[in-house]
Design an enzyme around this catalytic site. Sequence first.
Site, PDB file in Angstrom:
ATOM      1  N   LYS A   1       4.619   8.968   9.120  1.00  0.00           N
ATOM      2  CA  LYS A   1       4.350   8.386  10.442  1.00  0.00           C
ATOM      3  C   LYS A   1       5.330   8.879  11.518  1.00  0.00           C
ATOM      4  O   LYS A   1       5.204  10.001  11.973  1.00  0.00           O
ATOM      5  CB  LYS A   1       4.328   6.869  10.347  1.00  0.00           C
ATOM      6  CG  LYS A   1       3.224   6.414   9.354  1.00  0.00           C
ATOM      7  CD  LYS A   1       2.808   4.987   9.522  1.00  0.00           C
ATOM      8  CE  LYS A   1       1.935   4.519   8.387  1.00  0.00           C
ATOM      9  NZ  LYS A   1       0.545   4.374   8.704  1.00  0.00           N
ATOM     10  N   ASP A  37       9.442   2.833  -0.202  1.00  0.00           N
ATOM     11  CA  ASP A  37       8.396   3.475   0.581  1.00  0.00           C
ATOM     12  C   ASP A  37       8.605   3.056   2.029  1.00  0.00           C
ATOM     13  O   ASP A  37       8.218   1.956   2.438  1.00  0.00           O
ATOM     14  CB  ASP A  37       7.015   3.067   0.070  1.00  0.00           C
ATOM     15  CG  ASP A  37       5.903   3.757   0.847  1.00  0.00           C
ATOM     16  OD1 ASP A  37       6.209   4.404   1.870  1.00  0.00           O
ATOM     17  OD2 ASP A  37       4.734   3.639   0.429  1.00  0.00           O
ATOM     18  N   TYR A  89       0.870  -1.183   0.000  1.00  0.00           N
ATOM     19  CA  TYR A  89       0.000   0.000   0.000  1.00  0.00           C
ATOM     20  C   TYR A  89       0.900   1.224   0.000  1.00  0.00           C
ATOM     21  O   TYR A  89       1.848   1.304   0.787  1.00  0.00           O
ATOM     22  CB  TYR A  89      -0.893  -0.018   1.246  1.00  0.00           C
ATOM     23  CG  TYR A  89      -1.786   1.201   1.386  1.00  0.00           C
ATOM     24  CD1 TYR A  89      -2.875   1.394   0.541  1.00  0.00           C
ATOM     25  CD2 TYR A  89      -1.547   2.159   2.373  1.00  0.00           C
ATOM     26  CE1 TYR A  89      -3.702   2.503   0.675  1.00  0.00           C
ATOM     27  CE2 TYR A  89      -2.368   3.263   2.521  1.00  0.00           C
ATOM     28  CZ  TYR A  89      -3.448   3.432   1.661  1.00  0.00           C
ATOM     29  OH  TYR A  89      -4.258   4.534   1.803  1.00  0.00           O
TER      30      TYR A  89
HETATM   31  N1  PLP Z   1       2.974   4.163   2.311  1.00  0.00           N
HETATM   32  C1  PLP Z   1       2.894   3.220   3.260  1.00  0.00           C
HETATM   33  C2  PLP Z   1       3.890   2.114   3.271  1.00  0.00           C
HETATM   34  C3  PLP Z   1       1.886   3.275   4.218  1.00  0.00           C
HETATM   35  O1  PLP Z   1       1.799   2.328   5.157  1.00  0.00           O
HETATM   36  C4  PLP Z   1       0.965   4.339   4.160  1.00  0.00           C
HETATM   37  C5  PLP Z   1      -0.126   4.430   5.155  1.00  0.00           C
HETATM   38  O2  PLP Z   1      -0.334   3.597   5.973  1.00  0.00           O
HETATM   39  C6  PLP Z   1       1.093   5.300   3.170  1.00  0.00           C
HETATM   40  C7  PLP Z   1       2.113   5.182   2.257  1.00  0.00           C
HETATM   41  C8  PLP Z   1       0.136   6.447   3.107  1.00  0.00           C
HETATM   42  O3  PLP Z   1       0.370   7.302   4.173  1.00  0.00           O
HETATM   43  P1  PLP Z   1      -0.788   8.273   4.703  1.00  0.00           P
HETATM   44  O4  PLP Z   1      -1.826   7.413   5.317  1.00  0.00           O
HETATM   45  O5  PLP Z   1      -0.069   9.160   5.673  1.00  0.00           O
HETATM   46  O6  PLP Z   1      -1.286   9.025   3.519  1.00  0.00           O
END
Ligand code: PLP
Length: 425
Positions: free
Chosen positions: A267, A239, A144
């Site tokens: 985060k 990511d 994700y």
């Molecule tokens: N990338 C990863 C690996 C994530 O776990 C998340 C959210 O959980 C995101 C991107 C998206 O982040 P946000 O929820 O702050 O938009």
Amino acid sequence: MERIKSKEAFLEAEKYIPGGVNSPVRALQSVKESPLFIRQASGAELTDIDGNKFIDFCLSWGVFIAGHAHPEVNEAIIEAVQRGSSYGIPTEAETLLARLVNQSFPSMEKVRFVNSGTEAVMSAVRVARGYTGRNILVKFDGCYHGHADHLLVNAGSGVALIQNASSAGVPAEFVKYTVTLPYNNLPALEEFFLQHGKEVAAVIIEPVACNMGVVLPGNGFLEGIREITNRYGALLIFDEVITGFRLAKGGAQEYFNIVPDLTTIGKIAGGGFPAAAFGGKAEIMNRLAPAGDIYQAGTLSGNPVAMAAGIATHHILSREGFYDELEEKSNWFISGLRTILSGKDVELNSIGSMYTIFFTSGKVQNFTDAKQSNLNRFGSYFRYMLKNGIYLSPSQFEGNFLSIAHTQEQLEKTLDKTEQFFKKV
Ligand code: PLP
């Protein structure tokens, strides 16, 4: 345990907010529960509006590695907010946090702050496409990367709980340059690159997948991706919105010793505020406006209160022994779990302070394996723990997180309750 006020609050919320929540998994639908409404949190403990207390293993989806409401973070943000909460004009705090990020992630030679992980990934992908002049983005099933249109293809996290693991409202044309391949399958990637390697702008990956539950990269998988992307002149985007500052201060890239071209963090990086960042090689990042021709912007980007939270959190993480203590705590707890779960028809995946118990008996190495899990059994485990004052990440397709603030007593109680659950079933 009564949760009358939470139930009333949910009914009221449903009148004005779609599904009663501002992010789908919070509704606890897949675990057949009604959501908690929280009054406050401290350390590793949540208190709901009925006054019930829960040991928290979700930690705002991995944010609070040092615990909720850390006094040093609170002090820093109060001091910052008293000087104004946003100017839309640069502050030195942005440079300071960028420098700290760079010290932890040397591959992020230049860093730009945004407001969410979604934005960080969306922007990193634009930079990759602008820099390479290519269109195709390769991602992996079950990873994700936020909710931008072109990334909602075979995605994990909350998307894994809706049919097709994708979303309505995303035109096919918008995802025609997104290719999704199985996680931990290097031959599939090699084969795709053989055909289309020269059209690939970037490969994006959660270096440890956390959004199909925790799934570790197999031996040589990340190294193989690095080698293939280098060979074809495609960029590699890590990511690290979850793994950044969690697996190690320098994230998965430090842990596995692999240098990506671009990285996204969020985060923990924002210390509990809406801040995230993307960064990478200066040569690539300098293509961003105003230095270059790739546009990206934000009214609240680099927000001074969020920067203060990020800087204070960074100082806490930089203390000697922080990660050693977290590792020791996590190892003790997870090996306890492993003992309890042995022979129990479940699979425990873990690394550092993150883990998922998959309710399936086979190895879980990709999204197909994760989806073999029995969601009803997961739901009954979640509900049993909740009833006993333990709040786990509320979906099979998420990770659980430890913090430095979890006490021995809290961890022992969690092991006890887990053992009782598995004895009962
Ligand atoms: N990338 C990863 C690996 C994530 O776990 C998340 C959210 O959980 C995101 C991107 C998206 O982040 P946000 O929820 O702050 O938009």
